[in-house]
Design a protein around this motif. Structure first.
Motif, short mmCIF file in Angstrom:
data_model
loop_
_atom_site.label_atom_id
_atom_site.label_comp_id
_atom_site.label_asym_id
_atom_site.label_seq_id
_atom_site.Cartn_x
_atom_site.Cartn_y
_atom_site.Cartn_z
N ARG A 132 0.85 -1.20 0.00
CA ARG A 132 0.00 0.00 0.00
C ARG A 132 0.88 1.25 0.00
NH1 ARG A 132 0.14 -2.22 5.00
NH2 ARG A 132 0.62 -0.84 6.79
N ARG A 133 0.42 2.29 -0.63
CA ARG A 133 1.17 3.53 -0.76
C ARG A 133 1.47 4.11 0.62
NH1 ARG A 133 2.71 3.54 -6.16
NH2 ARG A 133 0.92 2.98 -7.45
N GLY A 134 2.71 4.54 0.81
CA GLY A 134 3.07 5.22 2.04
C GLY A 134 3.36 4.31 3.21
N ASN A 135 3.42 2.99 3.00
CA ASN A 135 3.71 2.07 4.10
C ASN A 135 5.17 2.25 4.53
OD1 ASN A 135 4.04 -0.01 5.91
ND2 ASN A 135 3.86 -1.65 4.39
N PRO A 136 5.45 2.72 5.74
CA PRO A 136 6.84 2.95 6.16
C PRO A 136 7.64 1.67 6.37
CG PRO A 136 5.37 3.30 8.01
CD PRO A 136 4.49 3.09 6.81
N LEU A 137 6.93 0.54 6.48
CA LEU A 137 7.60 -0.74 6.70
C LEU A 137 7.66 -1.57 5.42
CD1 LEU A 137 5.94 -1.74 10.10
CD2 LEU A 137 8.02 -0.43 9.71
N LEU A 138 7.39 -0.95 4.28
CA LEU A 138 7.26 -1.67 3.02
C LEU A 138 8.41 -2.62 2.74
CD1 LEU A 138 6.00 -2.05 0.14
CD2 LEU A 138 7.41 -0.11 -0.57
N GLU A 139 9.65 -2.12 2.76
CA GLU A 139 10.79 -2.93 2.33
C GLU A 139 11.04 -4.11 3.27
OE1 GLU A 139 10.76 0.31 2.58
OE2 GLU A 139 11.24 1.14 0.59
N VAL A 140 10.88 -3.88 4.58
CA VAL A 140 11.12 -4.95 5.54
C VAL A 140 10.00 -5.98 5.49
CG1 VAL A 140 11.44 -5.50 7.98
CG2 VAL A 140 12.48 -3.44 7.03
N GLU A 141 8.75 -5.52 5.41
CA GLU A 141 7.62 -6.46 5.34
C GLU A 141 7.68 -7.31 4.09
OE1 GLU A 141 3.57 -5.41 6.31
OE2 GLU A 141 4.26 -3.54 7.20
N THR A 142 7.93 -6.69 2.93
CA THR A 142 7.96 -7.46 1.69
C THR A 142 9.18 -8.39 1.64
OG1 THR A 142 9.06 -5.61 0.55
CG2 THR A 142 6.66 -5.74 0.40
N GLY A 143 10.32 -7.93 2.17
CA GLY A 143 11.49 -8.80 2.21
C GLY A 143 11.25 -10.02 3.07
#
Length: 287
Positions: A132-143
């Motif tokens: 989702r746009r603007g998720n501050p944890l994007l890279e860690v969650e997806t990794g």
């Protein structure tokens, strides 16, 4: 379809997600092309075809996994008349080398039939929700979800039963017996070389390392939760020589058995159990 650009700091986590997509129907043909990163294409249902570096056209029927690996030319597509339902995840990072060595990623086997895609689709779903746009944890969650995806794809392979590889199950049952690798192989009607191949394919390591991991895990449990002497622990996990066991334990664990016990500093009133509790139904504590 979403694509991401993780920072150099996130790459140091070992595995990063570069993109995710969910598509279905009569999709455009992909390639011919060559990528500089990995892609797992999960064909949930439908039919199509795949061409690798040899240019040979191979039919693809879901559920199936298509591995696209760096530097390898590929070309694939869904059948125009039937189409297919696919999910894809692009990823990269230094951990891909270890996952390949362990057999989770198979560059030499670009098409892998799957028994079921429910668990891989759940992992892809976590990536989609994190995107989702603007998720501050994007890279860690997806990794983290890519790690989960690789495990779920390994477990979903059609050549592995729902209970795992029977050879590995048998080795685990006999792990505490003082047997050599040759003796284990003979028990299963295999040569040592055949056993090594089977264990490498199923667990990504040698029979010796597979058995050692089970034995040392059990030894740690006994040291942490019982007052058994080290010599008794050694015998329980298949070593008649406690001095050899202690040296082996120290070399692999990084500390001596006695020191490991001191570091744990815990006891279990009333004994301990090797039954793993159900996280959805935890045991109740009496009044």
């Amino acid at each position: 379809m979403r694509f991401f650009t993780p920072s150099p700091l996130h790459h140091r986590l070992g595995l990063v997600c570069l993109g995710v997509g969910l598509q279905h129907g009569a999709l455009p043909t992909v390639g011919p092309r060559t990528l500089d990163h990995h892609v797992a294409v999960i064909v949930n249902s439908g039919t199509g075809w795949f061409k690798g570096p040899d240019g040979r056209r191979t039919p693809v029927t879901g559920p199936n996994l298509i591995w696209l690996t760096p530097g390898t030319p590929h070309h694939y597509g869904a059948d125009p008349g039937t189409g297919w339902d696919e999910s894809f995840v692009d990823f990269t990072g230094p951990a891909t080398a270890t996952y390949t060595e362990l057999g989770y990623i198979e560059p030499e086997r670009p098409l892998v039939p799957l028994a079921d895609t429910a668990a891989p689709r759940a992992a892809v779903g976590r990536i989609v929700r994190a995107a989702r746009r603007g998720n501050p944890l994007l890279e860690v969650e997806t990794g983290a979800a890519v790690h989960e995806l690789l495990v779920s794809l390994r477990r979903a392979r059609a050549d592995i039963g729902p209970d795992g590889d029977p050879v590995l199950q048998a080795l685990a049952r006999d792990a505490y017996q003082p047997l050599t690798v040759a003796q284990h192989a003979s028990r299963h009607g295999m040569t040592p070389a055949e056993l090594r191949t089977a264990v490498r394919r199923g667990a990504g390591c040698s029979p010796k390392d597979y058995l050692l991991g089970i034995r040392l895990g059990r030894a740690k449990e006994l040291l942490a939760a019982t007052d058994l002497p080290v010599a008794a622990v050694a015998r329980r996990v298949g070593y008649d020589d406690p001095a050899y066991f202690s040296r082996l334990f120290a070399r692999r664990v990084g500390t001596a058995p006695v020191r490991f016990r001191e570091q744990q500093g815990r006891s279990v009133p009333g004994g301990w159990s090797d039954q793993v509790p159900d996280p959805d139904d935890p045991p109740t504590i009496g009044p």
